[in-house]
Design a protein around this motif. Sequence first.
Motif, PDB file in Angstrom:
ATOM      1  N   LEU A 171       0.812  -1.205   0.000  1.00 43.19           N
ATOM      2  CA  LEU A 171       0.000   0.000   0.000  1.00 43.19           C
ATOM      3  C   LEU A 171       0.849   1.261   0.000  1.00 43.19           C
ATOM      4  O   LEU A 171       0.516   2.247  -0.654  1.00 43.19           O
ATOM      5  N   ASP A 172       1.968   1.251   0.712  1.00 42.22           N
ATOM      6  CA  ASP A 172       2.839   2.431   0.731  1.00 42.22           C
ATOM      7  C   ASP A 172       3.348   2.766  -0.668  1.00 42.22           C
ATOM      8  O   ASP A 172       3.407   3.927  -1.057  1.00 42.22           O
ATOM      9  N   HIS A 173       3.710   1.745  -1.426  1.00 41.31           N
ATOM     10  CA  HIS A 173       4.175   1.961  -2.809  1.00 41.31           C
ATOM     11  C   HIS A 173       3.058   2.558  -3.653  1.00 41.31           C
ATOM     12  O   HIS A 173       3.300   3.455  -4.472  1.00 41.31           O
ATOM     13  N   LEU A 174       1.844   2.063  -3.462  1.00 41.56           N
ATOM     14  CA  LEU A 174       0.696   2.609  -4.193  1.00 41.56           C
ATOM     15  C   LEU A 174       0.511   4.089  -3.891  1.00 41.56           C
ATOM     16  O   LEU A 174       0.356   4.914  -4.808  1.00 41.56           O
ATOM     17  N   ILE A 175       0.541   4.476  -2.617  1.00 41.23           N
ATOM     18  CA  ILE A 175       0.378   5.876  -2.222  1.00 41.23           C
ATOM     19  C   ILE A 175       1.516   6.723  -2.795  1.00 41.23           C
ATOM     20  O   ILE A 175       1.287   7.811  -3.333  1.00 41.23           O
ATOM     21  N   GLN A 176       2.755   6.241  -2.719  1.00 40.18           N
ATOM     22  CA  GLN A 176       3.899   6.978  -3.267  1.00 40.18           C
ATOM     23  C   GLN A 176       3.741   7.209  -4.764  1.00 40.18           C
ATOM     24  O   GLN A 176       4.045   8.289  -5.269  1.00 40.18           O
ATOM     25  N   THR A 177       3.262   6.209  -5.476  1.00 41.20           N
ATOM     26  CA  THR A 177       3.070   6.329  -6.919  1.00 41.20           C
ATOM     27  C   THR A 177       1.996   7.367  -7.244  1.00 41.20           C
ATOM     28  O   THR A 177       2.175   8.193  -8.142  1.00 41.20           O
ATOM     29  N   ILE A 178       0.903   7.339  -6.503  1.00 35.29           N
ATOM     30  CA  ILE A 178      -0.179   8.299  -6.721  1.00 35.29           C
ATOM     31  C   ILE A 178       0.313   9.722  -6.444  1.00 35.29           C
ATOM     32  O   ILE A 178       0.051  10.641  -7.225  1.00 35.29           O
ATOM     33  N   VAL A 179       1.024   9.912  -5.337  1.00 36.17           N
ATOM     34  CA  VAL A 179       1.553  11.239  -4.986  1.00 36.17           C
ATOM     35  C   VAL A 179       2.529  11.727  -6.057  1.00 36.17           C
ATOM     36  O   VAL A 179       2.468  12.879  -6.501  1.00 36.17           O
ATOM     37  N   ALA A 180       3.438  10.855  -6.476  1.00 34.50           N
ATOM     38  CA  ALA A 180       4.437  11.241  -7.479  1.00 34.50           C
ATOM     39  C   ALA A 180       3.781  11.611  -8.805  1.00 34.50           C
ATOM     40  O   ALA A 180       4.160  12.606  -9.433  1.00 34.50           O
ATOM     41  N   THR A 181       2.785  10.843  -9.213  1.00 34.05           N
ATOM     42  CA  THR A 181       2.096  11.130 -10.470  1.00 34.05           C
ATOM     43  C   THR A 181       1.377  12.463 -10.396  1.00 34.05           C
ATOM     44  O   THR A 181       1.501  13.302 -11.296  1.00 34.05           O
ATOM     45  N   TRP A 182       0.639  12.692  -9.312  1.00 32.84           N
ATOM     46  CA  TRP A 182      -0.090  13.955  -9.174  1.00 32.84           C
ATOM     47  C   TRP A 182       0.880  15.128  -9.083  1.00 32.84           C
ATOM     48  O   TRP A 182       0.689  16.158  -9.725  1.00 32.84           O
ATOM     49  N   GLY A 183       1.911  14.983  -8.273  1.00 31.86           N
ATOM     50  CA  GLY A 183       2.884  16.060  -8.096  1.00 31.86           C
ATOM     51  C   GLY A 183       3.566  16.430  -9.395  1.00 31.86           C
ATOM     52  O   GLY A 183       3.772  17.612  -9.698  1.00 31.86           O
ATOM     53  N   LYS A 204       4.856  22.943  -3.216  1.00 30.51           N
ATOM     54  CA  LYS A 204       4.639  23.387  -1.842  1.00 30.51           C
ATOM     55  C   LYS A 204       4.727  22.189  -0.900  1.00 30.51           C
ATOM     56  O   LYS A 204       4.894  21.065  -1.323  1.00 30.51           O
ATOM     57  N   CYS A 205       4.582  22.444   0.384  1.00 33.55           N
ATOM     58  CA  CYS A 205       4.702  21.406   1.399  1.00 33.55           C
ATOM     59  C   CYS A 205       3.329  20.848   1.778  1.00 33.55           C
ATOM     60  O   CYS A 205       2.377  21.603   1.966  1.00 33.55           O
ATOM     61  N   GLY A 206       3.242  19.546   1.895  1.00 28.72           N
ATOM     62  CA  GLY A 206       2.028  18.882   2.354  1.00 28.72           C
ATOM     63  C   GLY A 206       2.420  17.635   3.124  1.00 28.72           C
ATOM     64  O   GLY A 206       3.541  17.141   3.002  1.00 28.72           O
ATOM     65  N   THR A 207       1.508  17.132   3.935  1.00 26.53           N
ATOM     66  CA  THR A 207       1.764  15.936   4.732  1.00 26.53           C
ATOM     67  C   THR A 207       0.585  14.990   4.598  1.00 26.53           C
ATOM     68  O   THR A 207      -0.567  15.417   4.640  1.00 26.53           O
ATOM     69  N   ILE A 208       0.891  13.712   4.431  1.00 24.09           N
ATOM     70  CA  ILE A 208      -0.146  12.676   4.458  1.00 24.09           C
ATOM     71  C   ILE A 208       0.094  11.865   5.724  1.00 24.09           C
ATOM     72  O   ILE A 208       1.109  11.192   5.865  1.00 24.09           O
ATOM     73  N   TRP A 209      -0.855  11.977   6.645  1.00 18.19           N
ATOM     74  CA  TRP A 209      -0.781  11.213   7.896  1.00 18.19           C
ATOM     75  C   TRP A 209      -1.477   9.884   7.665  1.00 18.19           C
ATOM     76  O   TRP A 209      -2.571   9.828   7.112  1.00 18.19           O
ATOM     77  N   LEU A 265      -2.946  16.980   4.641  1.00 20.02           N
ATOM     78  CA  LEU A 265      -2.846  18.341   5.153  1.00 20.02           C
ATOM     79  C   LEU A 265      -1.889  19.159   4.285  1.00 20.02           C
ATOM     80  O   LEU A 265      -0.832  18.675   3.889  1.00 20.02           O
ATOM     81  N   GLY A 266      -2.267  20.385   3.995  1.00 17.74           N
ATOM     82  CA  GLY A 266      -1.410  21.287   3.244  1.00 17.74           C
ATOM     83  C   GLY A 266      -1.461  21.098   1.743  1.00 17.74           C
ATOM     84  O   GLY A 266      -0.771  21.782   1.007  1.00 17.74           O
ATOM     85  N   MET A 267      -2.255  20.165   1.280  1.00 15.25           N
ATOM     86  CA  MET A 267      -2.378  19.911  -0.153  1.00 15.25           C
ATOM     87  C   MET A 267      -3.713  20.466  -0.644  1.00 15.25           C
ATOM     88  O   MET A 267      -4.679  20.510   0.112  1.00 15.25           O
ATOM     89  N   PRO A 268      -3.790  20.856  -1.910  1.00 17.50           N
ATOM     90  CA  PRO A 268      -5.051  21.376  -2.435  1.00 17.50           C
ATOM     91  C   PRO A 268      -6.120  20.290  -2.532  1.00 17.50           C
ATOM     92  O   PRO A 268      -5.808  19.095  -2.562  1.00 17.50           O
ATOM     93  N   LYS A 269      -7.364  20.720  -2.588  1.00 15.94           N
ATOM     94  CA  LYS A 269      -8.493  19.792  -2.684  1.00 15.94           C
ATOM     95  C   LYS A 269      -8.362  18.901  -3.911  1.00 15.94           C
ATOM     96  O   LYS A 269      -8.750  17.739  -3.886  1.00 15.94           O
ATOM     97  N   SER A 270      -7.780  19.416  -4.977  1.00 19.19           N
ATOM     98  CA  SER A 270      -7.632  18.609  -6.196  1.00 19.19           C
ATOM     99  C   SER A 270      -6.768  17.364  -5.937  1.00 19.19           C
ATOM    100  O   SER A 270      -7.002  16.314  -6.531  1.00 19.19           O
ATOM    101  N   PHE A 271      -5.784  17.487  -5.030  1.00 17.98           N
ATOM    102  CA  PHE A 271      -4.976  16.309  -4.706  1.00 17.98           C
ATOM    103  C   PHE A 271      -5.805  15.294  -3.937  1.00 17.98           C
ATOM    104  O   PHE A 271      -5.769  14.102  -4.223  1.00 17.98           O
ATOM    105  N   ARG A 272      -6.546  15.758  -2.944  1.00 16.27           N
ATOM    106  CA  ARG A 272      -7.392  14.844  -2.164  1.00 16.27           C
ATOM    107  C   ARG A 272      -8.386  14.129  -3.076  1.00 16.27           C
ATOM    108  O   ARG A 272      -8.587  12.927  -2.959  1.00 16.27           O
ATOM    109  N   ASP A 273      -8.994  14.863  -3.987  1.00 13.78           N
ATOM    110  CA  ASP A 273      -9.941  14.266  -4.931  1.00 13.78           C
ATOM    111  C   ASP A 273      -9.246  13.218  -5.804  1.00 13.78           C
ATOM    112  O   ASP A 273      -9.793  12.143  -6.052  1.00 13.78           O
TER     113      ASP A 273
END
Length: 106
Positions: A47-59, A66-71, A92-100
């Motif tokens: 699951l961690d790899h999946l989250i990292q891939t999603i974050v990297a693709t969106w970023g 900017k700075c954001g944190t995923i707890w 936290l610290g990320m735009p709504k578009s990232f959460r979506d």
Amino acid sequence: MTNNVEEYRTISTEFPTLVYTDGKPVCTIEIDTGVLYQQQKYMNEGLDHLIQTIVATWGTNNAYDKCGTIWQWGSPSVNFGHSSYSMFYAILGMPKSFRDYLNQQL
């Protein structure tokens, strides 16, 4: 896609600043890991790899600098109608578009 994850992680060599809420409630995304891990690709990569891939693709696609944190927090859960283990993600610290985007990908 793995190259994007590696490239995105090497942008900064400094430890990031964590983003907090100052006691304000945060809406979370809950993942039923029992169901997710029934799919072979998530059992192998995790699951961690999946989250990292999603974050990297969106970023990368949004040129976010900017700075954001995923707890992340894991807990037993019955929120999906059966007893299982869930991972909760608070963004936290990320735009709504990232959460979506994260919600859609998960």
